[in-house]
Write an enzyme that holds these catalytic residues in place. Structure first.
Site, short mmCIF file in Angstrom:
data_model
loop_
_atom_site.label_atom_id
_atom_site.label_comp_id
_atom_site.label_asym_id
_atom_site.label_seq_id
_atom_site.Cartn_x
_atom_site.Cartn_y
_atom_site.Cartn_z
N GLY A 165 0.84 -1.20 0.00
CA GLY A 165 0.00 0.00 0.00
C GLY A 165 0.87 1.24 0.00
O GLY A 165 2.06 1.17 0.29
N CYS A 210 5.27 -6.08 1.74
CA CYS A 210 5.64 -4.66 1.72
C CYS A 210 4.98 -3.90 2.88
O CYS A 210 5.33 -4.11 4.02
CB CYS A 210 5.31 -4.07 0.34
SG CYS A 210 6.14 -2.52 0.05
N TYR A 211 3.97 -3.07 2.60
CA TYR A 211 3.28 -2.37 3.69
C TYR A 211 2.76 -3.39 4.72
O TYR A 211 2.83 -3.16 5.92
CB TYR A 211 2.11 -1.56 3.12
CG TYR A 211 1.35 -0.77 4.14
CD1 TYR A 211 1.77 0.50 4.52
CD2 TYR A 211 0.20 -1.28 4.74
CE1 TYR A 211 1.07 1.23 5.47
CE2 TYR A 211 -0.51 -0.56 5.69
CZ TYR A 211 -0.07 0.70 6.04
OH TYR A 211 -0.76 1.42 6.98
N HIS A 269 7.71 -7.75 -3.72
CA HIS A 269 6.39 -8.15 -4.23
C HIS A 269 6.47 -9.51 -4.95
O HIS A 269 6.85 -9.56 -6.11
CB HIS A 269 5.84 -7.08 -5.17
CG HIS A 269 5.42 -5.85 -4.45
ND1 HIS A 269 4.14 -5.62 -4.05
CD2 HIS A 269 6.15 -4.81 -4.00
CE1 HIS A 269 4.08 -4.47 -3.40
NE2 HIS A 269 5.30 -3.96 -3.36
N GLU A 310 4.07 -11.18 -6.05
CA GLU A 310 2.97 -11.34 -7.02
C GLU A 310 3.34 -10.86 -8.42
O GLU A 310 2.67 -11.20 -9.38
CB GLU A 310 1.71 -10.62 -6.53
CG GLU A 310 1.76 -9.09 -6.50
CD GLU A 310 2.38 -8.50 -5.24
OE1 GLU A 310 3.16 -9.19 -4.56
OE2 GLU A 310 2.09 -7.32 -4.95
N ASP A 368 -18.44 -11.15 -21.25
CA ASP A 368 -18.91 -11.25 -19.86
C ASP A 368 -20.42 -11.46 -19.78
O ASP A 368 -20.89 -12.36 -19.08
CB ASP A 368 -18.52 -10.00 -19.07
CG ASP A 368 -17.03 -9.72 -19.14
OD1 ASP A 368 -16.28 -10.66 -19.49
OD2 ASP A 368 -16.62 -8.58 -18.88
N LYS A 408 -10.93 -12.16 -16.37
CA LYS A 408 -11.41 -12.35 -17.75
C LYS A 408 -11.11 -13.75 -18.30
O LYS A 408 -11.98 -14.39 -18.90
CB LYS A 408 -10.72 -11.31 -18.64
CG LYS A 408 -11.31 -11.21 -20.00
CD LYS A 408 -12.51 -10.35 -19.88
CE LYS A 408 -13.20 -9.96 -21.10
NZ LYS A 408 -14.21 -8.94 -20.78
#
Ligand code: XMP
Length: 507
Positions: A51, A78-79, A164, A166, A222, A363
């Protein structure tokens, strides 16, 4: 179904954490840092996201007490790591040297979190603050040149990483997350598209019972997949409404209806609301106002159709996960970037109950559901098309004439992509009409016409996107065809902005 909860502290990329975990077939969900987590035996672990704040700021988001009371493994990123350190009595402060981008870490103590990782590993960092002092109960597992990079609680399964895992730039990020999910949290990989479909159908049946559902069909992936799923669950109690907003692609209104002929038992109503939309958008130039107005007129049309049906109390929408995350900031601090009309546009006085059967999916997961339900390639692999349509691809005021110019130009671009077998190689392509006129020369005549931007991106989840590297020859051919064939355009530019920092749509 086992699940991992991700707490949103404001990072734009917290959805990526969820994605990585779902790729491992474990269900993951992002919630706001303000939410209390109630005990649920399926929750196997909690991840605290990154964040933009500093943990020592007075107004910085805090660790909700329910996080620790659950007694499940925790990973702070991180944060999130700095918050854990502060909560357990350590010190976090500004670092002398900030670390942004690629960095190296050295793993000094092995643990379950670092299983199968190399001693030295490349990671992606993005921090100004750092851990200055560890609490007594924590130990350091790894360090970077300027900071403590990985920590662990000495007795509990509480971990923190300054980098990070991710993002793909962290070379062993997937291994680390997989270690956390399977070795530490002991989650079972029991999230699959088939299970999703079965449990969703059951859920829809239980909720809707005998009531009628209206679904706004846009012709995009969608809403088509949402329609197929609902149709499986409630059959004839579903009525699909396809609104011709006057902001669709060329021939779209006809093609969409043709595409749905395969759903022989689906009720489909086509409503021509072009003039309502043009009227409501007259004189409007602000992107957010356009989105809100388009959303409002959509709902007015639905309300009108609803009054013609007996018992129609539900409105179903093809909202997907990135729409939710990017538009309402899930009550948390992730910044609202755009109000996607289908999430943010529901008027307060609306009497509909909302059904969003795909709202947890990315998606590519939606496409996988479509495939599993037997929808054709052509339908499932269509490029996404935003609900507000060409309304957000005409910058400035929308007029019928501009819609026509854009439809023609966009059609040439898309047809050229198909002709060169590029359509399926790029993720989303379209044209944008700019409110800028430039001087040109055609034959011996001076022209003063609109500029058209063309855009094509590659992406898997549309949360981030790269510019498609289309060849100059191809772009040249498209530009020449558009300028020669479309009156009103005398210059074509190619948008070379990735996301971030740009968004895919221009408005
Ligand atoms: P952005 O522009 O936010 O777009 O990078 C990400 C993806 O979402 C689509 N998009 C929308 N889809 N309603 C939709 O159904 C909307 O209001 C909307 N706005 C953007 C966009 O086309 C891209 O695929």
């Amino acid at each position: 179904m086992d699940k991992i909860i991700i707490i949103d502290y404001g990072s734009q990329y917290n959805a990526l954490i969820a994605r990585r975990i779902r790729e491992m077939h474990v269900y993951a969900e992002v919630i706001s840092h303000l939410d209390e987590i109630t005990y649920d035996q399926n929750i196997k672990a909690i991840i605290l996201s990154g964040g933009p704040n500093s943990v020592y700021d007075e107004l910085a988001p805090k660790l909700h007490p329910s996080v620790l009371s659950l007694n499940v493994p925790i990973l702070g990123i991180c944060y999130g790591m700095q918050l854990l350190i502060q909560t357990f009595g350590g010190k976090v402060g500004p670092g002398d040297i900030r670390e942004y981008g690629k960095n190296q870490i050295d793993i000094e103590h092995e643990s379950l979190l670092t299983l199968n990782m190399h001693e030295t590993s490349t990671v992606w960092m993005s921090h100004g603050d750092k851990v200055l002092e560890l609490p007594e109960t924590f130990e350091m597992l790894a360090s970077s040149k300027h900071a403590i990079a990985m920590v662990k609680h000495k007795e509990h399964d509480i971990y923190g990483v300054q980098f990070h895992p991710e993002v793909t730039h962290t070379s062993e990020g997937k291994t680390l997350l997989s270690n956390f999910v399977f070795e530490i949290a002991k989650a079972k990989p029991n999230w699959s598209i088939k299970d999703f479909i079965t449990s969703k159908i059951k859920e829809i049946k239980e909720e809707v019972k005998d009531e009628q559902v209206i679904l706004g069909l846009s012709g995009g992936v969608d809403s088509t997949v949402a329609a197929a799923l609902l149709s499986k669950a409630i059959g004839k109690n579903l009525t699909c409404i396809f609104v011709d907003t006057g902001l669709l692609r060329k021939h779209e209104a006809i093609e969409v209806i043709q595409n749905y002929e395969v759903f022989s038992d689906m009720n489909i109503i086509k409503v021509d609301a072009k003039q309502e939309f043009y009227q409501a958008l007259k004189g409007i130039t602000d992107p957010e106002s356009k989105r809100k107005i388009i959303g409002r007129v959509f709902f007015e049309v639905f309300e009108k159709e609803k009054s013609k049906l007996k018992n129609a109390s539900y409105l179903a929408q093809g909202t997907i996960y990135p729409d939710v995350i990017e538009s309402i900031s899930i009550k948390g601090p992730s910044h609202t970037i755009k109000s996607h009309h289908n999430v943010g546009g529901l008027p307060k006085q609306s009497t509909f109950k909302i059904l969003e059967p795909l709202k947890e999916l990315f998606k590519d997961e939606v496409r996988a559901v479509g495939h599993t339900l037997g929808l054709g390639e052509e339908l499932v692999n269509r490029h996404p098309f935003p609900g507000p349509g060409l309304g957000i691809r005409i910058i400035g005021e929308i007029t019928e004439e501009k819609v026509h110019i854009l439809q023609e130009a966009d059609d040439i671009f898309i047809k050229a992509l198909r002709a060169h077998h590029l359509y399926d190689q790029v993720s989303q392509a379209f044209a944008v009409l700019l409110p800028v006129k430039t001087v040109g020369a055609m034959g011996d005549m001076r022209t003063y016409e609109h500029v058209l931007a063309i855009r094509s991106v590659n992406s898997t989840d549309f949360m981030t996107a790269d510019v498609s590297r289309l060849s100059y020859d191809f772009l040249d051919e498209v530009s020449t065809s558009i300028i020669n064939q479309v009156r009103g355009i005398n210059r074509v530019v190619y948008d070379i902005t990735s996301k971030p920092p740009g968004t895919i749509e221009w408005e």
